[in-house]
Design an enzyme around this catalytic site. Structure first.
Site, mmCIF file in Angstrom:
data_model
loop_
_atom_site.group_PDB
_atom_site.id
_atom_site.type_symbol
_atom_site.label_atom_id
_atom_site.label_comp_id
_atom_site.label_asym_id
_atom_site.label_seq_id
_atom_site.Cartn_x
_atom_site.Cartn_y
_atom_site.Cartn_z
ATOM 1 N N HIS A 1 0.868 -1.182 0.000
ATOM 2 C CA HIS A 1 0.000 0.000 0.000
ATOM 3 C C HIS A 1 0.904 1.231 0.000
ATOM 4 C CE1 HIS A 1 -2.826 2.964 1.743
ATOM 5 N NE2 HIS A 1 -3.797 2.161 1.373
ATOM 6 N N ASP B 1 2.818 -4.570 8.218
ATOM 7 C CA ASP B 1 1.588 -3.793 8.055
ATOM 8 C C ASP B 1 0.425 -4.786 8.090
ATOM 9 O OD1 ASP B 1 -0.674 -2.627 7.032
ATOM 10 O OD2 ASP B 1 0.267 -1.833 5.223
ATOM 11 N N GLN C 1 -4.642 -5.502 6.574
ATOM 12 C CA GLN C 1 -5.571 -6.444 5.941
ATOM 13 C C GLN C 1 -5.473 -7.848 6.546
ATOM 14 O OE1 GLN C 1 -7.874 -5.476 3.876
ATOM 15 N NE2 GLN C 1 -7.119 -3.427 3.416
ATOM 16 N N LYS D 1 -10.798 -1.039 9.917
ATOM 17 C CA LYS D 1 -10.936 -2.224 9.066
ATOM 18 C C LYS D 1 -11.327 -3.457 9.880
ATOM 19 C CE LYS D 1 -7.475 -0.403 5.881
ATOM 20 N NZ LYS D 1 -8.262 0.112 4.759
ATOM 21 N N CYS E 1 -4.680 2.297 -3.800
ATOM 22 C CA CYS E 1 -3.447 2.830 -3.187
ATOM 23 C C CYS E 1 -2.298 1.845 -3.325
ATOM 24 C CB CYS E 1 -3.660 3.179 -1.711
ATOM 25 S SG CYS E 1 -4.814 4.512 -1.475
HETATM 26 N N1 PLP Z 1 -1.904 -0.798 4.470
HETATM 27 C C1 PLP Z 1 -2.831 -1.553 3.890
HETATM 28 C C2 PLP Z 1 -2.461 -2.942 3.457
HETATM 29 C C3 PLP Z 1 -4.110 -1.056 3.674
HETATM 30 O O1 PLP Z 1 -5.024 -1.822 3.088
HETATM 31 C C4 PLP Z 1 -4.419 0.249 4.103
HETATM 32 C C5 PLP Z 1 -5.753 0.827 3.846
HETATM 33 O O2 PLP Z 1 -6.451 0.417 2.955
HETATM 34 C C6 PLP Z 1 -3.427 0.994 4.723
HETATM 35 C C7 PLP Z 1 -2.186 0.438 4.897
HETATM 36 C C8 PLP Z 1 -3.685 2.380 5.215
HETATM 37 O O3 PLP Z 1 -4.570 2.340 6.286
HETATM 38 P P1 PLP Z 1 -5.143 3.689 6.915
HETATM 39 O O4 PLP Z 1 -5.658 4.506 5.763
HETATM 40 O O5 PLP Z 1 -6.218 3.221 7.836
HETATM 41 O O6 PLP Z 1 -4.016 4.352 7.616
#
Ligand code: PLP
Length: 429
Positions: free
Chosen positions: A143, A220, A223, A246, A387
């Site tokens: 992401h 991270d 997901q 999420k 993203c």
């Molecule tokens: N990392 C992953 C794998 C994501 O799917 C997302 C959001 O879709 C993020 C990071 C960013 O999360 P946030 O916008 O809640 O900070």
């Protein structure tokens, strides 16, 4: 399903017997008010959980109770409301600690979400421990929030960002990963589960290999946390981040877990209230963790809501959740694969939560065309690059249609999706 689930550290793709782990999905659905509405005259089919999940009534109630019952600031009030709010907030921290198996309560830092958590590590521990000539290793499936903070840091300190490639199924090239590792690697920062493709990465192997060259590892978990059991102690990583929204919690709240010695070695980040021990104009001394990294009034309601969400989620049974979603994933993959004109994007053996696809070129439709036609049928999916633009670039597509799963989804949702896609193709052809 997948390759046998690795020991116990993560069970987002748990290899578990489904018959022993049946959930009452109707009863779960009854607890999610937002599910029970019509969108464009049709019953809502919500398949955009990768973007954010709908909230159970207990989470909404926790927010209401805070705002109506003990709305006060925390940590610095002697009056009863403030003490009650503080107790609820700190209880939520205990819930987080237990949920992710964190060794120490003080290592669980409340942040706005994954984005803030990664930036915090980049600008504290990263800024102090990554320097000119060092390397940061990420995967090509990240992401943007696990790319840009490292680009910024590398630019600033003269380090190099290296990228682990993946194959056409969306599986990381582990041989390439091993070859990229060297004593110059100071940090490996990878997703646990890809938001664009759903691939579950072999994080245990990644962590062991990174540690063998002396690198630290950030995972991270945006997901992964919503799809099953994650235990940071068993994983053995150094930092783990996730976003509450999420995993059935409010927006604007998330968690950064890090090993105490690393968080302390990173030092403070934002300056302000709550992160200090003593302030004079001559000198400021700093608070211990977690306060050190939680400057200012926190998102109190969000934290309490996160505690309620994780408690609710745990009580469902995390292995049962993983098994249910694996069943849906297999069912949905089969339904979509059978449709003429659909090309699945992201076909790794080990996946969680995501069904991504595009329409064949001869139909000439942009993913957002499909998304709009599905929306007209009450079906919420996400379209675009999610993203993760480098992922789209590798597949040579402008974006995908992504249906993403939550525990309250059922096979009927996927039947509706498949019927909706067929109808959309009919209208676009
Ligand atoms: N990392 C992953 C794998 C994501 O799917 C997302 C959001 O879709 C993020 C990071 C960013 O999360 P946030 O916008 O809640 O900070």
């Amino acid at each position: 399903m997948s390759a046998p689930a690795p020991a116990t550290a993560t069970a987002v793709v748990a290899d578990v017997p489904t018959q022993a782990l049946t959930l009452d999905i109707d009863a779960i659905r009854a607890q999610i008010p937002a599910l029970h509405q019509q969108v464009n005259g049709r019953p809502l089919v919500y398949l955009d959980n990768g973007a954010t999940s709908l909230k159970p009534q207990v989470v909404i109630d926790a927010l209401l109770d805070y705002y109506t019952g003990c709305c006060a600031n925390v940590h610095r009030g002697v009056h009863s409301l403030s003490q009650r709010a503080t107790t609820l907030l700190e209880q939520a921290r205990v819930t987080v600690q237990q949920h992710i198996g964190a060794p120490e309560l003080a290592e669980c830092i409340f942040v706005r979400g994954v984005t803030e958590g990664i930036n915090l590590i980049a600008q504290t521990w990263g800024a102090r421990h990554i320097g000119a000539g060092d390397e940061v290793l990420i995967s090509a499936m990240e992401h943007h929030s696990n790319i840009v903070p490292w680009q910024v840091l590398c630019d600033r300190v003269g380090a190099t960002l290296k990228v682990i490639p993946f194959d056409e199924s969306g599986t990381l090239d582990m041989a390439a990963f091993t070859a990229l590792l060297s004593p110059k690697t100071k940090l490996v920062s990878v997703g646990h589960v890809s938001n664009a493709l759903g691939t579950v990465h072999p994080v245990e192997r990644i962590i062991a290999a990174a540690h063998a060259v002396g690198a630290k590892v950030l995972i991270d978990g945006a997901q992964a946390i919503p799809h099953g059991r994650v235990d940071v102690s068993e994983l053995g990583c150094d930092f783990y981040v996730f976003s509450g929204h999420k995993v059935y919690a409010p927006t604007g709240i998330g968690v950064l877990w890090g090993r105490r010695e690393l968080l302390e070695a990173g030092g403070h980040w934002h300056g302000g209230g709550d992160m200090i021990r003593r302030v004079t104009f001559e000198e400021t001394t700093y608070a211990e963790l977690p306060g050190l990294l939680e400057a200012g009034t926190p998102h109190i309601a969000g934290i309490i809501g996160l505690g309620a969400a994780l408690t609710w989620f745990n009580e469902l049974g995390l292995d049962a959740v993983a098994a249910h979603e694996q069943d849906l994933l297999a069912y949905g993959t089969q339904l979509l694969s059978e449709i003429d004109g659909v090309r699945m994007i992201g076909t790794a053996a080990n996946k969680a939560g995501v069904l991504g696809f595009v329409l064949d070129d001869h139909i000439g439709a942009h993913p957002s065309d499909v998304g709009m036609l599905l929306d007209q049928q009450g079906i919420a999916v996400r379209t675009g690059h999610h993203c993760a633009e480098p992922v789209m670039d590798q597949f040579g597509v402008p974006g995908t249609v992504r249906a993403s799963l939550a525990v309250y989804n059922n096979r009927a949702d996927l039947d509706a999706l498949a019927a909706g896609v067929r109808k959309a193709i009919g209208m676009l052809s």
